[in-house]
Design a protein around this motif. Structure first.
Motif, PDB file in Angstrom:
ATOM      1  N   GLY A  49       1.957  -2.908   2.099  1.00  0.00           N
ATOM      2  CA  GLY A  49       1.460  -1.585   1.711  1.00  0.00           C
ATOM      3  C   GLY A  49       2.495  -0.733   0.991  1.00  0.00           C
ATOM      4  O   GLY A  49       3.607  -1.178   0.699  1.00  0.00           O
ATOM      5  N   HIS A  52       4.430   6.199   2.268  1.00  0.00           N
ATOM      6  CA  HIS A  52       5.724   6.883   2.134  1.00  0.00           C
ATOM      7  C   HIS A  52       6.375   7.189   3.479  1.00  0.00           C
ATOM      8  O   HIS A  52       7.475   7.720   3.527  1.00  0.00           O
ATOM      9  CB  HIS A  52       5.542   8.250   1.449  1.00  0.00           C
ATOM     10  N   ILE A  53       5.670   6.915   4.589  1.00  0.00           N
ATOM     11  CA  ILE A  53       6.147   7.445   5.868  1.00  0.00           C
ATOM     12  C   ILE A  53       6.523   6.343   6.874  1.00  0.00           C
ATOM     13  O   ILE A  53       7.677   6.250   7.303  1.00  0.00           O
ATOM     14  CB  ILE A  53       5.088   8.392   6.486  1.00  0.00           C
ATOM     15  N   ASN A  54       5.565   5.536   7.252  1.00  0.00           N
ATOM     16  CA  ASN A  54       5.845   4.508   8.272  1.00  0.00           C
ATOM     17  C   ASN A  54       6.334   3.220   7.605  1.00  0.00           C
ATOM     18  O   ASN A  54       6.288   3.091   6.386  1.00  0.00           O
ATOM     19  CB  ASN A  54       4.569   4.236   9.075  1.00  0.00           C
ATOM     20  N   ILE A  71      -1.641  -5.702  11.932  1.00  0.00           N
ATOM     21  CA  ILE A  71      -0.725  -4.727  11.314  1.00  0.00           C
ATOM     22  C   ILE A  71       0.266  -4.319  12.394  1.00  0.00           C
ATOM     23  O   ILE A  71      -0.113  -4.044  13.539  1.00  0.00           O
ATOM     24  CB  ILE A  71      -1.515  -3.497  10.793  1.00  0.00           C
ATOM     25  N   TYR A 136      -2.282  -2.874  15.217  1.00  0.00           N
ATOM     26  CA  TYR A 136      -3.733  -2.810  15.033  1.00  0.00           C
ATOM     27  C   TYR A 136      -4.190  -4.188  14.564  1.00  0.00           C
ATOM     28  O   TYR A 136      -3.422  -4.878  13.868  1.00  0.00           O
ATOM     29  CB  TYR A 136      -4.110  -1.851  13.891  1.00  0.00           C
ATOM     30  N   PHE A 138      -5.584  -6.484  11.868  1.00  0.00           N
ATOM     31  CA  PHE A 138      -5.613  -6.362  10.413  1.00  0.00           C
ATOM     32  C   PHE A 138      -7.059  -6.519   9.964  1.00  0.00           C
ATOM     33  O   PHE A 138      -7.736  -7.474  10.365  1.00  0.00           O
ATOM     34  CB  PHE A 138      -4.746  -7.468   9.794  1.00  0.00           C
ATOM     35  N   ILE A 139      -7.536  -5.583   9.182  1.00  0.00           N
ATOM     36  CA  ILE A 139      -8.928  -5.666   8.727  1.00  0.00           C
ATOM     37  C   ILE A 139      -8.967  -6.526   7.466  1.00  0.00           C
ATOM     38  O   ILE A 139      -8.361  -6.171   6.444  1.00  0.00           O
ATOM     39  CB  ILE A 139      -9.516  -4.256   8.514  1.00  0.00           C
ATOM     40  N   ASN A 247      -5.508   5.252   1.830  1.00  0.00           N
ATOM     41  CA  ASN A 247      -5.739   5.421   3.266  1.00  0.00           C
ATOM     42  C   ASN A 247      -7.198   5.173   3.650  1.00  0.00           C
ATOM     43  O   ASN A 247      -7.646   5.568   4.726  1.00  0.00           O
ATOM     44  CB  ASN A 247      -5.284   6.810   3.725  1.00  0.00           C
ATOM     45  N   LEU A 249      -9.778   1.725   3.496  1.00  0.00           N
ATOM     46  CA  LEU A 249      -9.942   0.326   3.086  1.00  0.00           C
ATOM     47  C   LEU A 249     -11.336   0.158   2.498  1.00  0.00           C
ATOM     48  O   LEU A 249     -12.313   0.687   3.049  1.00  0.00           O
ATOM     49  CB  LEU A 249      -9.772  -0.616   4.289  1.00  0.00           C
ATOM     50  N   ILE A 261      -8.100   4.726   7.457  1.00  0.00           N
ATOM     51  CA  ILE A 261      -6.900   4.344   8.228  1.00  0.00           C
ATOM     52  C   ILE A 261      -5.856   5.461   8.150  1.00  0.00           C
ATOM     53  O   ILE A 261      -6.155   6.548   7.664  1.00  0.00           O
ATOM     54  CB  ILE A 261      -6.306   3.007   7.701  1.00  0.00           C
ATOM     55  N   ASP A 262      -4.653   5.178   8.610  1.00  0.00           N
ATOM     56  CA  ASP A 262      -3.530   6.135   8.595  1.00  0.00           C
ATOM     57  C   ASP A 262      -3.920   7.438   9.315  1.00  0.00           C
ATOM     58  O   ASP A 262      -3.982   8.518   8.710  1.00  0.00           O
ATOM     59  CB  ASP A 262      -3.096   6.407   7.146  1.00  0.00           C
ATOM     60  N   ASP A 264      -2.410   9.200  11.589  1.00  0.00           N
ATOM     61  CA  ASP A 264      -1.334   9.991  12.211  1.00  0.00           C
ATOM     62  C   ASP A 264      -1.551  11.492  12.113  1.00  0.00           C
ATOM     63  O   ASP A 264      -1.065  12.255  12.940  1.00  0.00           O
ATOM     64  CB  ASP A 264       0.011   9.671  11.525  1.00  0.00           C
TER      65      ASP A 264
HETATM   66  P1  ADP Z   1       1.743   5.105   5.957  1.00  0.00           P
HETATM   67  O1  ADP Z   1       1.590   6.219   6.932  1.00  0.00           O
HETATM   68  O2  ADP Z   1       3.143   4.722   5.762  1.00  0.00           O
HETATM   69  O3  ADP Z   1       1.032   5.406   4.663  1.00  0.00           O
HETATM   70  P2  ADP Z   1      -0.519   3.344   6.637  1.00  0.00           P
HETATM   71  O4  ADP Z   1      -1.056   3.408   8.028  1.00  0.00           O
HETATM   72  O5  ADP Z   1      -1.309   4.016   5.589  1.00  0.00           O
HETATM   73  O6  ADP Z   1       1.011   3.827   6.629  1.00  0.00           O
HETATM   74  O7  ADP Z   1      -0.381   1.798   6.285  1.00  0.00           O
HETATM   75  C1  ADP Z   1       0.191   1.368   5.055  1.00  0.00           C
HETATM   76  C2  ADP Z   1      -0.759   0.405   4.350  1.00  0.00           C
HETATM   77  O8  ADP Z   1      -1.016  -0.732   5.211  1.00  0.00           O
HETATM   78  C3  ADP Z   1      -2.133   0.965   4.043  1.00  0.00           C
HETATM   79  O9  ADP Z   1      -2.163   1.700   2.843  1.00  0.00           O
HETATM   80  C4  ADP Z   1      -2.993  -0.309   3.989  1.00  0.00           C
HETATM   81  O10 ADP Z   1      -2.837  -0.950   2.741  1.00  0.00           O
HETATM   82  C5  ADP Z   1      -2.357  -1.211   5.054  1.00  0.00           C
HETATM   83  N1  ADP Z   1      -3.041  -1.143   6.370  1.00  0.00           N
HETATM   84  C6  ADP Z   1      -2.777  -0.280   7.380  1.00  0.00           C
HETATM   85  N2  ADP Z   1      -3.547  -0.535   8.458  1.00  0.00           N
HETATM   86  C7  ADP Z   1      -4.317  -1.604   8.127  1.00  0.00           C
HETATM   87  C8  ADP Z   1      -5.295  -2.413   8.840  1.00  0.00           C
HETATM   88  N3  ADP Z   1      -5.618  -2.154  10.102  1.00  0.00           N
HETATM   89  N4  ADP Z   1      -5.863  -3.457   8.177  1.00  0.00           N
HETATM   90  C9  ADP Z   1      -5.516  -3.748   6.902  1.00  0.00           C
HETATM   91  N5  ADP Z   1      -4.597  -3.052   6.188  1.00  0.00           N
HETATM   92  C10 ADP Z   1      -3.997  -2.004   6.783  1.00  0.00           C
END
Ligand code: ADP
Ligand code: GN1
Ligand code: MG
Length: 390
Positions: A49, A52-54, A71, A136, A138-139, A247, A249, A261-262, A264
């Motif tokens: 992915g 910018h944060i995690n 994930i 989590y 992975f979807i 953020n 899918l 997703i994301d 936080d």
């Molecule tokens: P951040 O806070 O750093 O943006 P994210 O939670 O958005 O982190 O995760 C980064 C990337 O990981 C997402 O943009 C997506 O592409 C992928 N991702 C996160 N969670 C999942 C998931 N459960 N299944 C598939 N891809 C995921």
């Protein structure tokens, strides 16, 4: 960079980024992953992915010949200082969403995140160095886009974010913790920005005088949404607060928004934050970090698609004030994000991950150029709302 090339490039980077088991970090990750109640033996861990944060990785396991994917994320504890509360929000919200989705005949395993507990039943793992990790499922058969490829994608992402808000419309908002206090309190963000200019910790203020002036000229706009909320003109809602296109899918087969997703920053907020942040990222004709602002503009067709999709996803829950103020949300979130990038640049790039020098300054400049273009297109932006609301 051409905005559309970005999706391919990110996929390629991810695929090149396989680290071997000899890498000490991978061994550490293996030990961390073993703390979670997942199935199978880990066969692969890859960076994943473009957040910018995690720090996000995709993990693959095998058991009895069956492959599974997960994930694995290191939570940024500088940004999220109370991980217990953060994970409490996410655990509760995802459980609620799964129930609602199931009741509506959807597939909760694909349409909502699911927190995988540690073997001792916790929602995340804190290691000896105080690093915090979560997992989590992975979807699969889904994509996350870093740029809009066709207007329909943007429309579908809007439906998904609107629907997310509709699904949470009866969630008890008062039970949610503010994971980052005053996250979209633009007026307070402006104060922080002024302090950063004043402190000029890295001696960079002289170089960004035009950007500082651009914000100063718009000071009176900073408090507009907060004030309307205080005057009870806008309702408090459960909002996502970080509605970047990547953020959500998208289902690879149907092209529909599949899973938001994301989570936080799921917190009490205004619908206009969610609408605005999505528009500032996805309806820009240039990438967020383009090095030349000449390509930056608001794509009115994409904006129209987002308005239509968002209103559809919200299923009539927005008030008239909310609908009328959608353009204000778009402009304010663009200004605020640019201001946050500029503040971070002035402070020495301590918040947003950068991959090159001046990336935060470039990010700031694209946001300000976009806000300026919105000012030029203001009437059209408003007209489209009236047309879509009919
Ligand atoms: P951040 O806070 O750093 O943006 P994210 O939670 O958005 O982190 O995760 C980064 C990337 O990981 C997402 O943009 C997506 O592409 C992928 N991702 C996160 N969670 C999942 C998931 N459960 N299944 C598939 N891809 C995921
Ligand atoms: C961050 O985590 P990510 O990359 O989806 C940031 C957002 C900004 C965005 C700008 C918790 O989002 O607020 O709008 O970068 N997230 C946080 O690209 O600060
Ligand atoms: Mg993200």
């Amino acid at each position: 960079m051409d905005k559309k090339k970005r999706n391919t490039e990110i996929t390629q980077n991810v695929n090149c980024n396989i680290r071997q088991d000899t890498d000490p970090y991978i061994s550490d990750d293996n030990a961390r992953i073993r703390q979670f109640a997942i199935e199978g033996t880990v066969t692969e861990i890859r960076e994943y992915g473009s957040g910018h944060i995690n720090r996000t990785k995709r993990v693959e396991t095998v058991q009895h010949g069956q492959r599974r994917q997960y994930i694995f994320q290191q939570i940024n504890t500088q940004v999220f200082q109370d991980v217990d509360r953060l994970m409490e929000n996410i655990t509760n919200v995802t459980a609620y969403l799964r129930e609602k989705i199931a009741a509506q005949g959807g597939d909760p395993s694909r349409e909502a995140l699911q927190v995988i507990p540690t073997k001792d039943g916790k929602s995340y793992y804190r290691d000896a160095d105080a690093g915090c990790y979560r997992m989590y499922p992975f979807i699969t058969d889904a994509i996350s886009l870093d740029a809009v490829e066709k207007p329909q994608d943007f429309y579908e992402s809007a439906v998904a974010f609107g629907n997310f808000q509709a699904l949470l419309s009866e969630y008890p908002v008062e039970t949610l913790h503010e994971t980052i206090p005053d996250f979209h309190h633009t007026a307070k963000r402006f104060q922080t920005f002024c302090q950063a200019v004043e402190a000029d910790a890295c001696g960079r203020a002289a170089q960004v005088q035009p950007e500082i002036a651009f914000l100063m000229e718009r000071e009176s706009e900073m408090g507009v949404l907060v004030k309307l909320f205080e005057q009870k003109e806008l309702p408090l809602r459960v909002t996502h607060n970080d509605t970047k296109l990547n953020n959500v899918l998208m289902d690879r087969k149907t092209g529909k928004g599949l899973c938001v997703i994301d989570l936080d920053t799921v917190m009490p907020g205004l619908s206009l934050y969610d609408f605005g942040d999505a528009v500032r990222f996805g309806a820009n004709t240039a990438a967020e970090d383009a090095t030349d602002t000449a390509g930056v503009s608001l794509d009115l067709e994409l904006y129209r698609q987002y308005v239509a999709g968002y209103l559809k996803g919200c299923q009539g829950m927005l008030t008239q004030n909310e609908r009328e103020l959608l353009p204000v949300g778009a402009k304010l979130m663009t200004l605020e994000c640019g201001m946050r990038f500029l503040t971070d640049y002035l402070c020495g790039d301590v918040y947003f991950r950068i991959h090159r020098k001046q990336q935060n300054l470039d990010r700031c400049r694209t946001q300000f150029a976009l806000a300026a273009d919105m000012e030029r297109k203001w009437e059209e932006m408003q007209e489209m709302i009236s047309r879509c609301s009919l």
